[in-house]
Write an enzyme that holds these catalytic residues in place. Sequence first.
Site, PDB file in Angstrom:
ATOM      1  N   GLU A 151       0.691  -0.748  -0.659  1.00  0.00           N
ATOM      2  CA  GLU A 151      -0.194  -0.419   0.245  1.00  0.00           C
ATOM      3  C   GLU A 151       0.465   1.388  -0.071  1.00  0.00           C
ATOM      4  O   GLU A 151       0.541   2.270  -1.483  1.00  0.00           O
ATOM      5  CB  GLU A 151      -1.135  -0.178   1.230  1.00  0.00           C
ATOM      6  CG  GLU A 151      -1.350   1.258   1.001  1.00  0.00           C
ATOM      7  CD  GLU A 151      -1.735   2.206   2.422  1.00  0.00           C
ATOM      8  OE1 GLU A 151      -1.369   1.287   3.474  1.00  0.00           O
ATOM      9  OE2 GLU A 151      -1.856   3.353   2.567  1.00  0.00           O
TER      10      GLU A 151
ATOM     11  N   ASP B 253       0.057   3.875  -3.215  1.00  0.00           N
ATOM     12  CA  ASP B 253       0.387   5.083  -2.184  1.00  0.00           C
ATOM     13  C   ASP B 253       0.687   5.712  -3.494  1.00  0.00           C
ATOM     14  O   ASP B 253      -0.328   7.034  -4.485  1.00  0.00           O
ATOM     15  CB  ASP B 253       0.139   5.766  -1.537  1.00  0.00           C
ATOM     16  CG  ASP B 253      -0.069   6.486  -0.931  1.00  0.00           C
ATOM     17  OD1 ASP B 253      -1.880   6.908  -0.887  1.00  0.00           O
ATOM     18  OD2 ASP B 253       1.327   7.357  -1.517  1.00  0.00           O
TER      19      ASP B 253
ATOM     20  N   ASN C 170      -7.091   0.993   0.713  1.00  0.00           N
ATOM     21  CA  ASN C 170      -5.743   0.553   1.092  1.00  0.00           C
ATOM     22  C   ASN C 170      -5.394  -0.661   0.131  1.00  0.00           C
ATOM     23  O   ASN C 170      -3.782  -0.703  -0.700  1.00  0.00           O
ATOM     24  CB  ASN C 170      -5.296   0.135   2.694  1.00  0.00           C
ATOM     25  CG  ASN C 170      -5.142   1.327   3.548  1.00  0.00           C
ATOM     26  OD1 ASN C 170      -5.388   2.391   2.667  1.00  0.00           O
ATOM     27  ND2 ASN C 170      -5.622   1.359   4.481  1.00  0.00           N
TER      28      ASN C 170
ATOM     29  N   GLU D 261      -5.000   0.562  -3.799  1.00  0.00           N
ATOM     30  CA  GLU D 261      -3.790   0.795  -3.489  1.00  0.00           C
ATOM     31  C   GLU D 261      -2.473   0.055  -4.096  1.00  0.00           C
ATOM     32  O   GLU D 261      -1.940  -0.643  -4.330  1.00  0.00           O
ATOM     33  CB  GLU D 261      -2.936   1.563  -3.080  1.00  0.00           C
ATOM     34  CG  GLU D 261      -3.667   3.663  -2.656  1.00  0.00           C
ATOM     35  CD  GLU D 261      -3.379   3.738  -2.148  1.00  0.00           C
ATOM     36  OE1 GLU D 261      -3.456   5.088  -1.388  1.00  0.00           O
ATOM     37  OE2 GLU D 261      -3.209   3.463  -0.750  1.00  0.00           O
TER      38      GLU D 261
END
EC number: 3.1.26.3
Lengths: 229, 229
Positions: free
Chosen positions: B45, B49, B118, B121
């Site tokens: 994650e 991101d 999350n 991502e």
Amino acid sequence: MILQQAQHIKFLEEDLNYIFKDRELLTEALTHKSFKKPYNNERLEFLGDAVLDIVVAEFLFMKFKNKKEGSLSKMRASLVNEVSFCKLANAIKLGNYLNLSVSEENNGGRLKPSILSNALEAVMAVIYLESGLLEVKKVFYPLMENEFHINEDSLLQDYKSALQEYTQEVFACIPTYELISQEGPDHNKYFVMQVKIQDKFYATAKGNSKKNAQQEAAKLTLKILKNEI
Amino acid sequence: MILQQAQHIKFLEEDLNYIFKDRELLTEALTHKSFKKPYNNERLEFLGDAVLDIVVAEFLFMKFKNKKEGSLSKMRASLVNEVSFCKLANAIKLGNYLNLSVSEENNGGRLKPSILSNALEAVMAVIYLESGLLEVKKVFYPLMENEFHINEDSLLQDYKSALQEYTQEVFACIPTYELISQEGPDHNKYFVMQVKIQDKFYATAKGNSKKNAQQEAAKLTLKILKNEI
């Protein structure tokens, strides 16, 4: 003037070990908005910010395979910030090559961390757009590894070091930390630290150790100083 | 169980129009920390991101060539946030495929925006690691364009819309905005707006128009609600 610009690009290419393909785009990246041209480096900086974010994130993700997300984020924060990028920009003498207005020039623009950091992002965006992410990594990783000690200890010091660098630059002094209180039972203690700069109070924060409370207080103080909150 | 997992991956691959190469890495991306395995999706994650940040930044940079950095940043903020990513995660039914603890499951974990965002991502980080950024764009752009109206008007609405989506989900109501004051001479007027949710006051902010003051107040309220300040 044009000859000088060609010379500047040559120096930059040597320092980065990279030959630029699109000279117009590079000129855009080196042009500050004060220069009052139809173009400037703000759009490229927007993209470059994301480019350096992923480049640094991937570097840390690969290098510290046993580190959790929290540590990786802290390490990234210590590398991806204006102070660090300014240091990298100075390493390649980027300030010398910028197109600025006379008044910004007289105002010390070539030394301003925000202008240098943004220009670095914009230049990396140019490399990304014309050559792709792999090429950015080839250029950026050696630069980063030359200028920073990329190890856990130095990177996890992040906010305190960043604050100290900032206050040294802006106030010509270092911040002081004071333990205000220490509360909670032994198994769940927390510490409250306060930050002062030149005897002026900036922020308090708590943490489960004195060190962590200092980090949190430094983080908050940096945000306050940069008008982010 | 293993049969079911294979079926899940097949569904996900169909929805994304992408065949995963590294099944172990995909399993990591689909595993929430509550599942108590030696691996979970937090590191992926962290990387994902940054992956989505550049993918969205480049999309906007290319699509809106006449837009300045400020507008691009606002547009990105309306696409890169938990609420938007949660919507995309739901479009590919990601919640169904997550490995969660029983208690997180009973706690509605499969519907939680933070868990879904999350995981999205993390899945994009897997595609990035095994196939590169171009492949992420091929997967992500159609998903994003299917779910959002990607035009200036809708994207520059950012914080107000994001706050409204958030309050509808969390408080089952919409925020209200009130003009508190209007100050300054005609050529330099500014407006102060306040945000209330269920009659509780959250934030005030100023702007050079009522709309901008609302946006700023919404932005601040979102940060407060998400404990970011």
